[in-house]
Design an enzyme around this catalytic site. Structure first.
Site, PDB file in Angstrom:
ATOM      1  CG  ASP A 143     -32.479 -41.616  -5.044  1.00  0.00           C
ATOM      2  OD1 ASP A 143     -32.544 -42.370  -4.051  1.00  0.00           O
ATOM      3  OD2 ASP A 143     -31.448 -41.502  -5.740  1.00  0.00           O
TER       4      ASP A 143
ATOM      5  CG  HIS B  37     -37.366 -45.088   3.774  1.00  0.00           C
ATOM      6  ND1 HIS B  37     -36.935 -44.672   2.536  1.00  0.00           N
ATOM      7  CD2 HIS B  37     -36.471 -46.026   4.183  1.00  0.00           C
ATOM      8  CE1 HIS B  37     -35.833 -45.336   2.215  1.00  0.00           C
ATOM      9  NE2 HIS B  37     -35.529 -46.155   3.206  1.00  0.00           N
TER      10      HIS B  37
ATOM     11  CG  LEU C 147     -53.587 -38.846 -10.166  1.00  0.00           C
ATOM     12  CD1 LEU C 147     -52.809 -38.349 -11.382  1.00  0.00           C
ATOM     13  CD2 LEU C 147     -52.977 -38.270  -8.891  1.00  0.00           C
TER      14      LEU C 147
HETATM   15  C1  IPE Z   1     -34.199 -46.018  -7.284  1.00  0.00           C
HETATM   16  O1  IPE Z   1     -33.445 -45.491  -6.248  1.00  0.00           O
HETATM   17  C2  IPE Z   1     -35.358 -46.809  -6.739  1.00  0.00           C
HETATM   18  C3  IPE Z   1     -36.378 -46.047  -6.017  1.00  0.00           C
HETATM   19  C4  IPE Z   1     -36.408 -44.758  -5.854  1.00  0.00           C
HETATM   20  C5  IPE Z   1     -37.440 -46.828  -5.482  1.00  0.00           C
HETATM   21  P1  IPE Z   1     -32.144 -46.228  -5.693  1.00  0.00           P
HETATM   22  O2  IPE Z   1     -31.621 -45.398  -4.605  1.00  0.00           O
HETATM   23  O3  IPE Z   1     -32.454 -47.658  -5.371  1.00  0.00           O
HETATM   24  O4  IPE Z   1     -31.188 -46.210  -6.971  1.00  0.00           O
HETATM   25  P2  IPE Z   1     -29.602 -46.259  -7.069  1.00  0.00           P
HETATM   26  O5  IPE Z   1     -29.150 -47.442  -6.285  1.00  0.00           O
HETATM   27  O6  IPE Z   1     -29.079 -44.988  -6.494  1.00  0.00           O
HETATM   28  O7  IPE Z   1     -29.314 -46.358  -8.535  1.00  0.00           O
HETATM   29  C1  IPE Z   2     -35.385 -43.608  -2.064  1.00  0.00           C
HETATM   30  O1  IPE Z   2     -34.483 -43.142  -1.144  1.00  0.00           O
HETATM   31  C2  IPE Z   2     -36.358 -44.611  -1.507  1.00  0.00           C
HETATM   32  C3  IPE Z   2     -36.106 -46.002  -1.901  1.00  0.00           C
HETATM   33  C4  IPE Z   2     -35.209 -46.416  -2.752  1.00  0.00           C
HETATM   34  C5  IPE Z   2     -36.940 -47.015  -1.286  1.00  0.00           C
HETATM   35  P1  IPE Z   2     -33.157 -43.931  -0.804  1.00  0.00           P
HETATM   36  O2  IPE Z   2     -33.462 -44.891   0.294  1.00  0.00           O
HETATM   37  O3  IPE Z   2     -32.579 -44.533  -2.017  1.00  0.00           O
HETATM   38  O4  IPE Z   2     -32.228 -42.765  -0.270  1.00  0.00           O
HETATM   39  P2  IPE Z   2     -30.688 -42.542  -0.595  1.00  0.00           P
HETATM   40  O5  IPE Z   2     -30.545 -42.533  -2.072  1.00  0.00           O
HETATM   41  O6  IPE Z   2     -29.941 -43.677   0.032  1.00  0.00           O
HETATM   42  O7  IPE Z   2     -30.382 -41.218   0.016  1.00  0.00           O
HETATM   43 MG    MG Z   3     -31.271 -43.869  -3.413  1.00  0.00          MG
END
Ligand code: IPE
Ligand code: IPE
Ligand code: MG
Length: 252
Positions: free
Chosen positions: A22, A39, A133
């Site tokens: 995240d 990303h 792995l």
């Molecule tokens: C969880 O992260 C999903 C992934 C890392 C793929 P999100 O950013 O979508 O989760 P929330 O919305 O903060 O709970």
């Molecule tokens: C995690 O990073 C990747 C995915 C959920 C695809 P985020 O895109 O959720 O990044 P934040 O949480 O908005 O910073």
């Molecule tokens: Mg996120």
């Protein structure tokens, strides 16, 4: 390979590490950049962490790359993520093979665009014979989707007379999950300072040790992984028993 120094006991590694990657969006926005830039840089962390797990000898690594709920993000971000995914898989298959890494995918593949499904299937086939792995990508995955699906399939098998309702137990349910055959994660890491599970492996994480860090995913490197494992190794895992029960030497 460049392995940073660590004090991990290699005999007591978590067999399965699951990571909620995240913070890509925030990382980019803090740099005045578009979310997709985050990303894009997140892929470098994936590479480093996969390599780090392979070096240590971790057996399973599950990465939450895209959730069922992430489909509701703005279209340009979803499209960008799909393209990045396909591009990364295409580029990395060779490295996966070189490092004897076997790719698995869990999630609702029907939701993925055809070109992404094809690329994934190809990568699954090309790495199928690897024995090192196990890299599990959670894509279009959510635990509620998985559990509903499992219940549906159990109900169908009960209706077809293949499963007796009274025989259904923990092991039965495990067999109907997308993670069938994988050990449960022992360590779950979430980056970027959120203290939640966000629909990830709800059933499988029942006894996982949870590790949260403020580090944003694009900054997460082997060193951070090692810190998480070192922290895991300091914990006493009791599985409902008393401390005395889990520490006392087994009686002869
Ligand atoms: C969880 O992260 C999903 C992934 C890392 C793929 P999100 O950013 O979508 O989760 P929330 O919305 O903060 O709970
Ligand atoms: C995690 O990073 C990747 C995915 C959920 C695809 P985020 O895109 O959720 O990044 P934040 O949480 O908005 O910073
Ligand atoms: Mg996120």
């Amino acid at each position: 390979m460049d392995t940073p120094k660590h004090s991990i006991d290699l005999q007591r590694l978590p067999k399965h590490i699951a990571i909620i990657m995240d913070g890509n969006g925030r990382w980019a926005q803090e740099k005045g950049q578009d979310r997709l830039y985050g990303h894009f840089h997140g892929v470098e962390s994936v590479r480093d962490i996969v390599e780090g797990c392979a070096e240590l000898g971790v057996q399973y690594l599950t990465l939450y790359a895209f959730s069922t709920e992430n489909w509701d993000r703005p279209e340009y971000e979803v499209t960008g993520l799909m393209e990045l995914l396909v591009d990364t898989i295409r580029k990395e298959v060779e490295t996966l093979n070189k490092n004897n890494i076997k790719l698995h995918v869990i999630g609702d593949m029907q939701m993925l665009p055809e070109y992404a499904r094809q690329e994934l299937n190809e990568a699954l086939e090309l790495t199928a014979a690897n024995t090192g792995l196990n890299l599990v990508m959670a894509l279009s995955y959510s635990s509620r989707w998985e559990l509903v699906n499992a219940v549906k399939n159990i109900a169908k098998d009960v209706a077809a007379g293949k499963v007796l309702p009274d025989s259904i137990c923990h092991e039965t349910l495990q067999q109907y999950l997308t993670t069938s055959g994988f050990p449960d994660p022992e360590l779950m890491i979430r980056t970027s300072g959120e203290y939640r599970i966000s629909n990830f492996l709800l059933y499988q994480l029942a006894y996982a040790e949870l590790y949260f860090t403020n580090v944003r995913w694009p900054d997460f490197r082997k060193q951070n992984l090692h810190e998480a494992i070192e922290d895991f190794q300091k914990r006493e895992r009791r599985f409902g028993k008393t401390s005395h029960q889990v520490t006392e030497a087994p009686s002869l």
